[in-house]
Design an enzyme around this catalytic site. Structure first.
Site, PDB file in Angstrom:
ATOM      1  N   ASP A   1     -76.510  37.017  35.254  1.00 28.56           N
ATOM      2  CA  ASP A   1     -77.394  38.214  34.888  1.00 28.56           C
ATOM      3  C   ASP A   1     -78.606  38.095  36.043  1.00 28.56           C
ATOM      4  O   ASP A   1     -78.930  39.457  36.341  1.00 28.56           O
ATOM      5  CB  ASP A   1     -77.909  38.033  33.470  1.00 28.56           C
ATOM      6  CG  ASP A   1     -78.288  36.432  33.335  1.00 28.56           C
ATOM      7  OD1 ASP A   1     -77.789  35.627  34.110  1.00 28.56           O
ATOM      8  OD2 ASP A   1     -78.794  36.421  31.976  1.00 28.56           O
TER       9      ASP A   1
ATOM     10  N   ASP B   1     -65.943  41.268  40.122  1.00 28.26           N
ATOM     11  CA  ASP B   1     -65.477  42.646  40.065  1.00 28.26           C
ATOM     12  C   ASP B   1     -66.633  43.482  39.957  1.00 28.26           C
ATOM     13  O   ASP B   1     -66.846  44.419  40.575  1.00 28.26           O
ATOM     14  CB  ASP B   1     -64.588  42.685  38.986  1.00 28.26           C
ATOM     15  CG  ASP B   1     -63.732  43.990  38.922  1.00 28.26           C
ATOM     16  OD1 ASP B   1     -64.086  44.898  39.720  1.00 28.26           O
ATOM     17  OD2 ASP B   1     -63.236  44.334  37.594  1.00 28.26           O
TER      18      ASP B   1
ATOM     19  N   ASP C   1     -68.798  45.770  43.181  1.00 33.97           N
ATOM     20  CA  ASP C   1     -69.013  47.263  43.110  1.00 33.97           C
ATOM     21  C   ASP C   1     -70.753  47.468  43.082  1.00 33.97           C
ATOM     22  O   ASP C   1     -70.874  48.561  43.661  1.00 33.97           O
ATOM     23  CB  ASP C   1     -68.502  47.700  41.917  1.00 33.97           C
ATOM     24  CG  ASP C   1     -67.108  48.271  42.133  1.00 33.97           C
ATOM     25  OD1 ASP C   1     -66.453  47.959  43.209  1.00 33.97           O
ATOM     26  OD2 ASP C   1     -66.556  48.902  41.135  1.00 33.97           O
TER      27      ASP C   1
ATOM     28  N   LYS D   1     -72.109  31.589  34.761  1.00 30.43           N
ATOM     29  CA  LYS D   1     -72.991  31.671  33.407  1.00 30.43           C
ATOM     30  C   LYS D   1     -72.888  30.309  32.837  1.00 30.43           C
ATOM     31  O   LYS D   1     -72.337  30.098  31.779  1.00 30.43           O
ATOM     32  CB  LYS D   1     -72.443  32.635  32.645  1.00 30.43           C
ATOM     33  CG  LYS D   1     -73.109  33.200  31.532  1.00 30.43           C
ATOM     34  CD  LYS D   1     -74.383  34.052  31.586  1.00 30.43           C
ATOM     35  CE  LYS D   1     -75.049  34.285  30.448  1.00 30.43           C
ATOM     36  NZ  LYS D   1     -76.485  34.792  30.854  1.00 30.43           N
TER      37      LYS D   1
ATOM     38  N   TYR E   1     -59.038  38.114  33.462  1.00 31.74           N
ATOM     39  CA  TYR E   1     -58.204  39.230  33.687  1.00 31.74           C
ATOM     40  C   TYR E   1     -56.547  38.643  33.380  1.00 31.74           C
ATOM     41  O   TYR E   1     -55.732  39.463  33.320  1.00 31.74           O
ATOM     42  CB  TYR E   1     -58.311  40.019  34.966  1.00 31.74           C
ATOM     43  CG  TYR E   1     -59.577  40.731  34.958  1.00 31.74           C
ATOM     44  CD1 TYR E   1     -60.455  40.775  33.909  1.00 31.74           C
ATOM     45  CD2 TYR E   1     -60.130  41.117  36.404  1.00 31.74           C
ATOM     46  CE1 TYR E   1     -61.911  41.481  34.135  1.00 31.74           C
ATOM     47  CE2 TYR E   1     -61.377  41.813  36.342  1.00 31.74           C
ATOM     48  CZ  TYR E   1     -62.053  41.700  35.170  1.00 31.74           C
ATOM     49  OH  TYR E   1     -63.340  42.626  35.457  1.00 31.74           O
TER      50      TYR E   1
END
Ligand code: NAD
Length: 361
Positions: free
Chosen positions: A227, A251, A255, A195, A146
Site C-alpha cells: 500500500d 500486476d 500498470d 504485505k 493467479y
C-alpha cells in the site's frame, strides 16, 4: 557473438514494429561485429489462420531452440475479429500463455522511465516529474493468487468464493536472485514489496529475500508494504531502482508505474526463466485501430531488443548504444503520433526505425 533470435511478428501493428527492431539489431551487429540469425515463428491470430491453433507444439520447440525471442504483439479487435468467435483456449492470447508456460518464464521485467523530452505526458506534478525516474519492476509471473486453487460454492445458503495464494521458498528465491542480479547491472538497490504485516506468504517472501540479499553485499535491500509502494510511486518515483514483488502486486504496480510515464508506446518488457533465455516484447498490445497505417511507435519494441542484448546476451555496451540512440532521436524532436506534441517533428514507424539505426555508431 552469434545470436539465434526467434521472431514472433504477431498481429496488428506487430509486424511493423518488429521490422524496425530487427533493423536496429542488424545495425548493432554491423557496428559491433556480431552475427544474427532469425527464425520466424507463427503465434497468435496469424497462427490460427494458418494452423488452426494460436501456438503449435513445433513452434514452441523452435522457440526453445533459440537464444531469445523478440515479439511484436498478438490479438485483434475482440468485437470484429473471427478469432474471438473461437472458444477461449483457441484464441490468440491462449498462444501467449502457452508460450510463457512452455518456456517457464517466471520473471517479468518492466522498466518505467521518464524521458526528459516526454515530461509533458507525465500526469504527475511538475516538481515530481522534474526529478525524473528510472525504475525496473520485477514481477513473479507463474505463482501466487493467479495460479492458486479457486472455487465458488454455496455454504449454508450463501455463495462463497475462494482464491488461494501460495508461494514456496524456492519460487521466491529464484525470482529474488534474478532481481538482485538485475540490480547489480543498475543502481544496486532493491525494494522488495509485500504485505508482511498481514499475509503469511509475504512473511516468507520477506524472509527469503533477506537471505538472498546476504549474497549481494553491494546491493541495498529495502522492504516496503504494497500500500505504501502504491503511494510512493506517485509521490516520489525517483527513489526506486528495482522493485521486486509477487504476481498480483506486480500486476497492479507495473500498470501504475507505466501510467505515470504517460506513454505506453515507449515501454518495453522482458520475461525470463532460469537460463539466459528471454521473451522480449513491448508492453502495449496489437493496436488494431492503427495497424497497417505505418504510424505505430516502434520504440517500445526497439527498447525490448535492447533489453534482449543486455539480459540474454550480456551485451551491455550494445544495449546502452540502442538506448542512447533512442534518447538522441527524441532530443532532436522526432515523434510518432502517440507522443507528438506542439513544435515537434511527426514521423512514421519506418522513419523512426531508420533514424534510431542511423544514430548507432
Ligand atoms: P493496445 O495496447 O493494443 O491499444 C491501446 C491504445 O494504445 C490504442 O489506441 C492503440 O492505438 C495505442 N497503442 C498501443 N501501442 C501503440 C504503439 N506502439 N504506437 C502507437 N499507439 C499505440 O490495447 P487494446 O486495444 O486493449 O488491445 C488490442 C489487442 O491487443 C487485443 O487483442 C489484446 O488482447 C491484445 N494485447 C496483446 C498483448 C500482447 O501481445 N502481449 C498485450 C496487450 C493487449
Amino acid at each position: 557473438m552469434e545470436m539465434k533470435i526467434g521472431v514472433i511478428k504477431g498481429d496488428g501493428i506487430g509486424p511493423e514494429i518488429v521490422e524496425e527492431a530487427m533493423k536496429v539489431l542488424d545495425r548493432i551487429a554491423e557496428v559491433y561485429g556480431h552475427s544474427i540469425s532469425y527464425t520466424q515463428l507463427l503465434m497468435g491470430g496469424v497462427s490460427i489462420d494458418v494452423n488452426g491453433v494460436p501456438l503449435t507444439d513445433e513452434t514452441l520447440e523452435e522457440a526453445k531452440g533459440c537464444d531469445a525471442v523478440l515479439m511484436g504483439s498478438i490479438g485483434g479487435d475482440a468485437k470484429t475479429s473471427p478469432w474471438y468467435q473461437l472458444e477461449p483456449s483457441k484464441r490468440p492470447e491462449a498462444g501467449l500463455l502457452a508460450l510463457r508456460k512452455g518456456l517457464n518464464l517466471f520473471a517479468n521485467l518492466r522498466p518505467a522511465m521518464l524521458y526528459p523530452e516526454l515530461k509533458g505526458a507525465c500526469p504527475l506534478k511538475e516538481e515530481i516529474a522534474d526529478r525524473g525516474f528510472d525504475m525496473m519492476i520485477m514481477r513473479e509471473l507463474t505463482g501466487g493468487l493467479y495460479f492458486g486453487k479457486r472455487s465458488t460454492q454455496t455454504e449454508n445458503g450463501v455463495t462463497v468464493a475462494r482464491d488461494e495464494l501460495t508461494y514456496s521458498e524456492d519460487e521466491i528465491r529464484r525470482i529474488a536472485r534474478r532481481g538482485f542480479d538485475i540490480a547489480m547491472k543498475r543502481r544496486k538497490k532493491v525494494t522488495s514489496v509485500d504485505k508482511a504485516n498481514v499475509l503469511d506468504s509475504s512473511r516468507l517472501w520477506r524472509k527469503v529475500t533477506e537471505e538472498v540479499a546476504a549474497d549481494y553485499p553491494e546491493v541495498q535491500l529495502e522492504n516496503m508494504l504494497v500500500d505504501n509502494c502504491a503511494m510512493q510511486l506517485v509521490k516520489d518515483p525517483a527513489q526506486f531502482d528495482v522493485i521486486l514483488t509477487e504476481n498480483m502486486f506486480g500486476d497492479i504496480l507495473s500498470d501504475e508505474a507505466s501510467m505515470v510515464t504517460g506513454s505506453i508506446g515507449m515501454l518495453p518488457s522482458a520475461s525470463l526463466n532460469e537460463t539466459k533465455f528471454g521473451l522480449y516484447e513491448p508492453s502495449g498490445g496489437s493496436a488494431p485501430d492503427i495497424a497497417g497505417k505505418g504510424i505505430a511507435n516502434p520504440i517500445a519494441t526497439i527498447l525490448s531488443a535492447a533489453m534482449m542484448l543486455r539480459f540474454s546476451f550480456d551485451l551491455d555496451r550494445e544495449a546502452d548504444a540502442v538506448e542512447a540512440a533512442v534518447s538522441e532521436v527524441l532530443k532532436e524532436g522526432y515523434r510518432t503520433i502517440d507522443i507528438m506534441s506542439e513544435g515537434m517533428n511527426q514521423i512514421g514507424t519506418k522513419e523512426m526505425g531508420d533514424l534510431i539505426s542511423s544514430h548507432i555508431r
